[in-house]
Design an enzyme around this catalytic site. Structure first.
Site, PDB file in Angstrom:
ATOM      1  N   ASP A  77       0.827  -1.208   0.000  1.00  0.00           N
ATOM      2  CA  ASP A  77       0.000   0.000   0.000  1.00  0.00           C
ATOM      3  C   ASP A  77       0.859   1.254   0.000  1.00  0.00           C
ATOM      4  OD1 ASP A  77      -2.296   1.792   0.537  1.00  0.00           O
ATOM      5  OD2 ASP A  77      -1.437   1.892   2.530  1.00  0.00           O
ATOM      6  N   HIS A  78       1.914   1.271   0.818  1.00  0.00           N
ATOM      7  CA  HIS A  78       2.769   2.456   0.920  1.00  0.00           C
ATOM      8  C   HIS A  78       3.692   2.606  -0.276  1.00  0.00           C
ATOM      9  CE1 HIS A  78       2.246   2.467   5.593  1.00  0.00           C
ATOM     10  NE2 HIS A  78       1.147   2.777   4.928  1.00  0.00           N
ATOM     11  N   ASP A  79       3.726   1.615  -1.138  1.00  0.00           N
ATOM     12  CA  ASP A  79       4.508   1.727  -2.373  1.00  0.00           C
ATOM     13  C   ASP A  79       3.718   2.417  -3.478  1.00  0.00           C
ATOM     14  OD1 ASP A  79       6.438   1.463  -4.282  1.00  0.00           O
ATOM     15  OD2 ASP A  79       6.181  -0.688  -4.584  1.00  0.00           O
TER      16      ASP A  79
END
Length: 376
Positions: free
Chosen positions: A259-261
């Protein structure tokens, strides 16, 4: 009202009196004074270091339906501007009106100068001015929510004063075939250079449904505020102690990593502290324009134990569309929306350079690695 807002109204009232007999001798002198004031006001508005652009004549956008025109267009024509194109079947939004709406929003909201490279805060400031300019146009032309969401973004802002404020990464880039892709994601797709690029607005599955069509939180179909989000979530997602033994905690860790990528919606920060504003505490932070605190119901099973009635919530920064086009408030992604290990290498070129060792493709590590003879 400011002088440049009030003056056209005065000129219209004056124009209606020109035919009165008592005005025959005094009006020419009065008109000269008013016109001098209008020229001076326009000069002050378009000077002082702010970029300007001559607006092309004609319609910036034609909206089908009963014709509506703005007071600005008529006043502008009375005192030497281009004629308003009347169409009995359509509404013509002029480029002059677009320029005026943007400049009025800029002056009312405030747009600090950009120093160096565009930051998240700079994008948020300009995004706010853009959707407030859309509010001006919506009011002038009595636009529907559909026209605001789907019509205004069709206006070519490169033909308006907006272009000179728009950051380069949102304008049409000159893409070239290169060996490596960019960390910002620009030109990774040569035919659609902004697809997945950092600092671009999120794409929507459905159009926004703001209460006022511009930026106000969604309301019910009756016009009243919706129930507290905390009341809804507490009712639908009860803490029943259910444990799913089919997965491990690795699912959460890996899900967060992925998700944070691909997503990092720009957060609002207090310009004084660099931290998230505290919307429940009152004072400067509580009055932040992006504050949207959530009311906690008095009977809340958890928070009533802590005597809490307010949950801190801050809206994300306002975003920008391609070419800084008009429309409702948008949100934007600070990082690239592709799986490119941006969580490891960053999506900011300067930060990426600071992380690289520039030796055999290695990245820098903490000093403790070399102390214990560990490899980079």
């Amino acid at each position: 009202l400011s002088l440049h807002d009030a003056l056209p109204i005065c000129l219209i009232h004056f124009y209606k009196r020109l035919t009165h007999r008592k005005c025959a001798q005094r009006c020419p002198a009065m008109l000269a004074l008013l016109l001098q004031a209008l020229v001076a006001t326009a000069g002050a508005q378009f000077s002082g270091g702010h970029p300007t652009a001559p607006a092309p004549s004609g319609c910036a956008l034609i909206i089908p339906g009963p014709p509506k025109s703005s007071l600005f267009d008529h006043t502008n024509h009375v005192f030497g501007g281009p004629p308003v194109q009347f169409d009995s079947q359509n509404t013509c939004i002029t480029y002059e009106a677009v320029n005026q709406a943007f400049l009025s929003a800029r002056d009312r909201v405030g747009l600090p100068p950009v120093r160096g490279k565009f930051t998240t805060h700079d994008v948020g400031n300009l995004g706010t001015v853009i959707h407030e300019a859309s509010r001006y146009l919506a009011k002038q032309y009595a636009l529907s929510k559909d026209a605001i969401a789907n019509g205004l973004p069709l206006i070519d802002t490169t033909k308006s004063v907006v272009e000179q404020y728009c950051p380069p990464f949102l304008m049409t880039p000159k893409c070239e075939v290169q060996r490596y892709r960019s960390v910002e994601g620009i030109c990774n797709n040569l035919e659609n250079p902004h697809w997945g690029a950092a600092m671009n607005g999120h794409h929507r599955f459905l159009p926004p449904d703001y209460a006022d069509g511009i930026s106000a939180p969604r309301a019910s179909i009756t016009g009243y505020p919706l129930p507290s989000p905390r009341a809804v979530s507490a009712h639908l997602h009860k803490d029943e102690g259910f444990h799913d033994h089919a997965v491990t905690i690795l699912l959460v860790a890996w899900g967060q990593f992925i998700d944070h990528d691909i997503t990092l919606t720009a957060e609002t920060k207090d310009i004084r502290t660099g931290k998230t504003p505290k919307c429940c505490d009152g004072g400067f932070g509580g009055n932040h324009p992006n504050c949207l605190p959530i009311e906690i119901p008095q009977e809340d099973n958890f928070y009533k134990l802590h005597k809490r009635r307010c949950m801190n919530f801050v809206r994300s920064q306002a975003g920008l569309r391609y070419n800084c086009r008009l429309g409702p408030r948008e949100q934007f992604n600070e990082i690239s929306a592709v799986l490119d290990a941006g969580t490891v290498y960053s999506n900011v070129p300067e930060r990426l350079e600071s992380l690289r060792l520039y030796k055999n493709g290695f990245m820098k590590t903490l000093p403790v690695f070399s102390e214990f003879n560990m490899r980079d």
